[in-house]
Design a protein around this motif. Sequence first.
Motif, PDB file in Angstrom:
ATOM      1  N   LYS A 451       0.817  -1.214   0.000  1.00 43.16           N
ATOM      2  CA  LYS A 451       0.000   0.000   0.000  1.00 43.16           C
ATOM      3  C   LYS A 451       0.848   1.259   0.000  1.00 43.16           C
ATOM      4  O   LYS A 451       0.353   2.355   0.228  1.00 43.16           O
ATOM      5  N   GLY A 452       2.132   1.085  -0.246  1.00 40.27           N
ATOM      6  CA  GLY A 452       2.987   2.242  -0.438  1.00 40.27           C
ATOM      7  C   GLY A 452       3.044   3.161   0.768  1.00 40.27           C
ATOM      8  O   GLY A 452       3.260   2.737   1.888  1.00 40.27           O
ATOM      9  N   LYS A 453       2.833   4.458   0.544  1.00 41.35           N
ATOM     10  CA  LYS A 453       2.987   5.455   1.595  1.00 41.35           C
ATOM     11  C   LYS A 453       1.966   5.301   2.712  1.00 41.35           C
ATOM     12  O   LYS A 453       2.145   5.828   3.798  1.00 41.35           O
ATOM     13  N   ARG A 454       0.880   4.587   2.447  1.00 43.67           N
ATOM     14  CA  ARG A 454      -0.164   4.450   3.453  1.00 43.67           C
ATOM     15  C   ARG A 454       0.056   3.256   4.386  1.00 43.67           C
ATOM     16  O   ARG A 454      -0.774   2.965   5.218  1.00 43.67           O
ATOM     17  N   ALA A 455       1.139   2.538   4.211  1.00 41.07           N
ATOM     18  CA  ALA A 455       1.398   1.379   5.062  1.00 41.07           C
ATOM     19  C   ALA A 455       1.528   1.837   6.514  1.00 41.07           C
ATOM     20  O   ALA A 455       2.368   2.668   6.841  1.00 41.07           O
ATOM     21  N   ASN A 456       0.695   1.315   7.394  1.00 39.52           N
ATOM     22  CA  ASN A 456       0.717   1.732   8.788  1.00 39.52           C
ATOM     23  C   ASN A 456       1.555   0.774   9.630  1.00 39.52           C
ATOM     24  O   ASN A 456       2.135  -0.174   9.129  1.00 39.52           O
ATOM     25  N   GLN A 457       1.590   1.058  10.931  1.00 40.05           N
ATOM     26  CA  GLN A 457       2.436   0.258  11.810  1.00 40.05           C
ATOM     27  C   GLN A 457       2.050  -1.210  11.790  1.00 40.05           C
ATOM     28  O   GLN A 457       2.910  -2.086  11.719  1.00 40.05           O
ATOM     29  N   GLN A 458       0.746  -1.507  11.828  1.00 42.44           N
ATOM     30  CA  GLN A 458       0.297  -2.893  11.845  1.00 42.44           C
ATOM     31  C   GLN A 458       0.731  -3.631  10.588  1.00 42.44           C
ATOM     32  O   GLN A 458       1.162  -4.786  10.633  1.00 42.44           O
ATOM     33  N   GLU A 459       0.627  -2.959   9.424  1.00 39.87           N
ATOM     34  CA  GLU A 459       1.015  -3.598   8.171  1.00 39.87           C
ATOM     35  C   GLU A 459       2.522  -3.808   8.109  1.00 39.87           C
ATOM     36  O   GLU A 459       2.996  -4.810   7.575  1.00 39.87           O
ATOM     37  N   MET A 460       3.291  -2.854   8.671  1.00 37.97           N
ATOM     38  CA  MET A 460       4.734  -3.027   8.713  1.00 37.97           C
ATOM     39  C   MET A 460       5.094  -4.259   9.551  1.00 37.97           C
ATOM     40  O   MET A 460       5.953  -5.060   9.179  1.00 37.97           O
ATOM     41  N   GLN A 461       4.438  -4.417  10.695  1.00 39.82           N
ATOM     42  CA  GLN A 461       4.713  -5.559  11.545  1.00 39.82           C
ATOM     43  C   GLN A 461       4.314  -6.859  10.862  1.00 39.82           C
ATOM     44  O   GLN A 461       5.021  -7.866  10.946  1.00 39.82           O
ATOM     45  N   ALA A 462       3.174  -6.856  10.160  1.00 44.00           N
ATOM     46  CA  ALA A 462       2.738  -8.051   9.446  1.00 44.00           C
ATOM     47  C   ALA A 462       3.727  -8.422   8.357  1.00 44.00           C
ATOM     48  O   ALA A 462       4.032  -9.596   8.142  1.00 44.00           O
ATOM     49  N   ALA A 463       4.254  -7.419   7.654  1.00 38.71           N
ATOM     50  CA  ALA A 463       5.232  -7.690   6.598  1.00 38.71           C
ATOM     51  C   ALA A 463       6.507  -8.280   7.179  1.00 38.71           C
ATOM     52  O   ALA A 463       7.120  -9.170   6.581  1.00 38.71           O
ATOM     53  N   ALA A 464       6.920  -7.798   8.373  1.00 43.28           N
ATOM     54  CA  ALA A 464       8.105  -8.367   9.022  1.00 43.28           C
ATOM     55  C   ALA A 464       7.859  -9.827   9.383  1.00 43.28           C
ATOM     56  O   ALA A 464       8.738 -10.669   9.244  1.00 43.28           O
ATOM     57  N   THR A 465       6.649 -10.127   9.826  1.00 37.93           N
ATOM     58  CA  THR A 465       6.297 -11.506  10.165  1.00 37.93           C
ATOM     59  C   THR A 465       6.426 -12.409   8.953  1.00 37.93           C
ATOM     60  O   THR A 465       6.821 -13.568   9.058  1.00 37.93           O
ATOM     61  N   THR A 466       6.126 -11.890   7.780  1.00 38.33           N
ATOM     62  CA  THR A 466       6.154 -12.711   6.577  1.00 38.33           C
ATOM     63  C   THR A 466       7.566 -13.089   6.133  1.00 38.33           C
ATOM     64  O   THR A 466       7.724 -13.903   5.222  1.00 38.33           O
ATOM     65  N   ALA A 467       8.578 -12.522   6.783  1.00 34.07           N
ATOM     66  CA  ALA A 467       9.941 -12.959   6.471  1.00 34.07           C
ATOM     67  C   ALA A 467      10.089 -14.452   6.736  1.00 34.07           C
ATOM     68  O   ALA A 467      10.781 -15.166   6.000  1.00 34.07           O
ATOM     69  N   HIS A 468       9.453 -14.922   7.779  1.00 37.58           N
ATOM     70  CA  HIS A 468       9.483 -16.365   8.061  1.00 37.58           C
ATOM     71  C   HIS A 468       8.755 -17.136   6.969  1.00 37.58           C
ATOM     72  O   HIS A 468       9.181 -18.235   6.583  1.00 37.58           O
ATOM     73  N   ILE A 469       7.667 -16.571   6.437  1.00 36.92           N
ATOM     74  CA  ILE A 469       6.938 -17.237   5.359  1.00 36.92           C
ATOM     75  C   ILE A 469       7.809 -17.330   4.112  1.00 36.92           C
ATOM     76  O   ILE A 469       7.854 -18.369   3.450  1.00 36.92           O
ATOM     77  N   VAL A 470       8.516 -16.246   3.800  1.00 34.37           N
ATOM     78  CA  VAL A 470       9.409 -16.269   2.638  1.00 34.37           C
ATOM     79  C   VAL A 470      10.473 -17.342   2.816  1.00 34.37           C
ATOM     80  O   VAL A 470      10.833 -18.059   1.884  1.00 34.37           O
ATOM     81  N   ARG A 471      10.964 -17.488   4.036  1.00 34.74           N
ATOM     82  CA  ARG A 471      11.961 -18.519   4.319  1.00 34.74           C
ATOM     83  C   ARG A 471      11.389 -19.911   4.056  1.00 34.74           C
ATOM     84  O   ARG A 471      12.055 -20.762   3.452  1.00 34.74           O
ATOM     85  N   LEU A 472      10.144 -20.141   4.468  1.00 32.13           N
ATOM     86  CA  LEU A 472       9.505 -21.431   4.201  1.00 32.13           C
ATOM     87  C   LEU A 472       9.296 -21.633   2.702  1.00 32.13           C
ATOM     88  O   LEU A 472       9.480 -22.746   2.183  1.00 32.13           O
ATOM     89  N   LEU A 473       8.903 -20.577   2.002  1.00 33.83           N
ATOM     90  CA  LEU A 473       8.676 -20.667   0.562  1.00 33.83           C
ATOM     91  C   LEU A 473       9.940 -21.068  -0.180  1.00 33.83           C
ATOM     92  O   LEU A 473       9.913 -21.891  -1.100  1.00 33.83           O
ATOM     93  N   ILE A 474      11.064 -20.483   0.215  1.00 38.52           N
ATOM     94  CA  ILE A 474      12.321 -20.791  -0.464  1.00 38.52           C
ATOM     95  C   ILE A 474      12.798 -22.196  -0.111  1.00 38.52           C
ATOM     96  O   ILE A 474      13.166 -22.979  -0.984  1.00 38.52           O
ATOM     97  N   ARG A 475      12.771 -22.530   1.179  1.00 34.72           N
ATOM     98  CA  ARG A 475      13.331 -23.802   1.624  1.00 34.72           C
ATOM     99  C   ARG A 475      12.533 -24.995   1.112  1.00 34.72           C
ATOM    100  O   ARG A 475      13.091 -25.998   0.680  1.00 34.72           O
ATOM    101  N   TYR A 476      11.210 -24.897   1.157  1.00 34.46           N
ATOM    102  CA  TYR A 476      10.375 -26.059   0.867  1.00 34.46           C
ATOM    103  C   TYR A 476       9.645 -25.955  -0.469  1.00 34.46           C
ATOM    104  O   TYR A 476       8.623 -26.586  -0.673  1.00 34.46           O
ATOM    105  N   GLN A 477      10.172 -25.183  -1.390  1.00 37.78           N
ATOM    106  CA  GLN A 477       9.447 -24.930  -2.635  1.00 37.78           C
ATOM    107  C   GLN A 477       9.213 -26.191  -3.458  1.00 37.78           C
ATOM    108  O   GLN A 477       8.186 -26.311  -4.135  1.00 37.78           O
ATOM    109  N   ASP A 478      10.124 -27.149  -3.410  1.00 39.65           N
ATOM    110  CA  ASP A 478       9.916 -28.369  -4.199  1.00 39.65           C
ATOM    111  C   ASP A 478       8.675 -29.126  -3.728  1.00 39.65           C
ATOM    112  O   ASP A 478       7.976 -29.750  -4.539  1.00 39.65           O
TER     113      ASP A 478
END
Length: 633
Positions: A451-478
């Motif tokens: 959401k660009g400039k409108r990203a609020n604190q809650q969305e920033m925290q949620a995006a940080a949480t998704t770093a773990h999801i990205v890690r799962l996506l890369i590791r277990y993609q097969d």
Amino acid sequence: RKSLSRCRRINRMLSNESAPPAFSRSNSQASVDSTSMEDFWCEVESIKESREDGSEEAMLLEFKPADEGELEAEWLQDVGLSTLISGAEEEDGQALLSTLTRTQAAAVQKRYNTYTQTLRKKNKHTVRDVRDIFGTSDSSPTFETVPVSPVSSNGIQLPGQKPVWKSVSSKSCLDCGIDKGSPSITEELSYEVSFSESITVLPKTQEWPKNQRFKKEDSALPRFVVRKSRVGLTEVGDLSAEDMKKIRYLSLIELTAFYDALGVELKRNRAERVRGRENGLFGVPLTVLLENDQKKVPGIKVPLIFQKLLLKLEETGLETEGILRVPGSASRVKNLHQELEAKFYEDTFDWDQVRNNDAAGLLKMFIRELPSPLFTVEYLPAFITLVEKISKIKLQLQALHLLIMLMPEANRDTAKAFLQFLKKVVANEGKNKMNLWNVSMIVAPNLFIYKGKRANQQEMQAAATTAHIVRLLIRYQDILWTVPSFLISQVRKMNEAAMNNSKRQLMFDKGVRKLLRRKTIERERPERPEGAVTFPPYLQSDIPEGVIRVYAPLHSKVSMAIQLNSQTKAKDILARFHCENSRGSSQNVRGQIQSLHEIGGNIGQHCLDPDAFMLDVYRANPQAEWVIKPKAS
């Protein structure tokens, strides 16, 4: 110098207890030290600066609140049960409903109940009683009366069977482990039974921790393997488009049932459709971009510009230290962006002038500027929930698996290409200094802050949480690109139910009866000599039990009858055809990778795993035709 100064400033903010609210850490972030988050916040700051200086546009998605009952109506439509809303009794999705497990049926019934109760309150129109749909009695209107058991990959019902999780040492499986520092215990995943059915064995009183914690070390992730069943494994590209559409229906039902079984609410966003550009490269919807690219390269599944950026980085950037993390020059990236828009389709753009860090910046910009996020707006809350509400990695992986099955084809194919590239970046950690955690920290804001400039604190925290999801996506993609076998079994049952309904309707059609008589006469004709022009297999004389006729239209010897036994594999049939046609086939055919396909019967089209045991596949679909042809790229 500007980037270095910015990152140092952010690092000081992270280590300061009085840091501004915009950078306060979420619960999941608190489980790792502040320095490990530095890459993430540097990337967030880089994204903000690129938008502030006008080098890219912030794509804003407006959300509208859902009226009571609207989310349930949309859910029913998305799972292929829209006729339950329209009230068309003759088209109420019985083929789909007849395949559901108990937990899946309960999920459908729960949503339909909520929808009908809302309509009755609003007095819109009369709706069908849920008992008319599920065939339940007045005295027992719960999902437990739905007489459906879990199904195995060969269509055999497995009442009460649960997935097996144990240590394994065999090589007959798909391995998604860790290259170094691997844990000693390997867990085996069985996809013979639906995920939601397996959850029923967990204690009902179990409470999931409010704050999910994870460790940044790669060795903290377990090694998972998927045991190959007798019918082999199936990737998303191995099924026909029509069958994959049914896989998506069933995946959403299964995901909902899975979350229900865990006691977790499956939330989804309702976003207004944002119309992107109709032409160009950046900010164009994936479907529009692919439609334009397919005029130049028929059958392409990943946008050309995205492929070219990945190719550029794979050829020259995988060993570049800090690739993806170290930003390129903002002014150069802006100029390259404009030049690509003008010259890319004319094939006059000079790729040799592009520096690796600038190419990485363009790649991330392409992802951020998509009108709709790569991993879809609708299910972003479901991605967040699987980290915040589900504690075990294997359960997170199962939820993630179903979310991947739900993705639109264009998004899934593009995400697959991107994750394969990220896996190569991690594989070169020794030279580029980018481990799995570093890459996940950098990629997460680009995928999930939309959401660009409108990203609020809650969305920033949620995006940080998704770093773990990205890690799962890369590791277990097969594993994630493999279609669970229980879903394929349900698709087979859907197709069989639909065929049975069609047969009952067509039996009274005079034209069809005439056609059947003509085919009967043709089947009674004597078999023609080998090599002569023959009728298609469905017009030929009956083939004995356990014998299949395989067709290879691109080879010199176009057909062959094969006697199957319990050990015959698809690769054995391919080897036999290759031996028989080693001299007669054209050089072009010999250079192609050929696969055995199962076509018709209770499946649309299915490219078979070379290790599939053919007698098991034959018994699951005795009416199929068997064709050798190149596998779709």
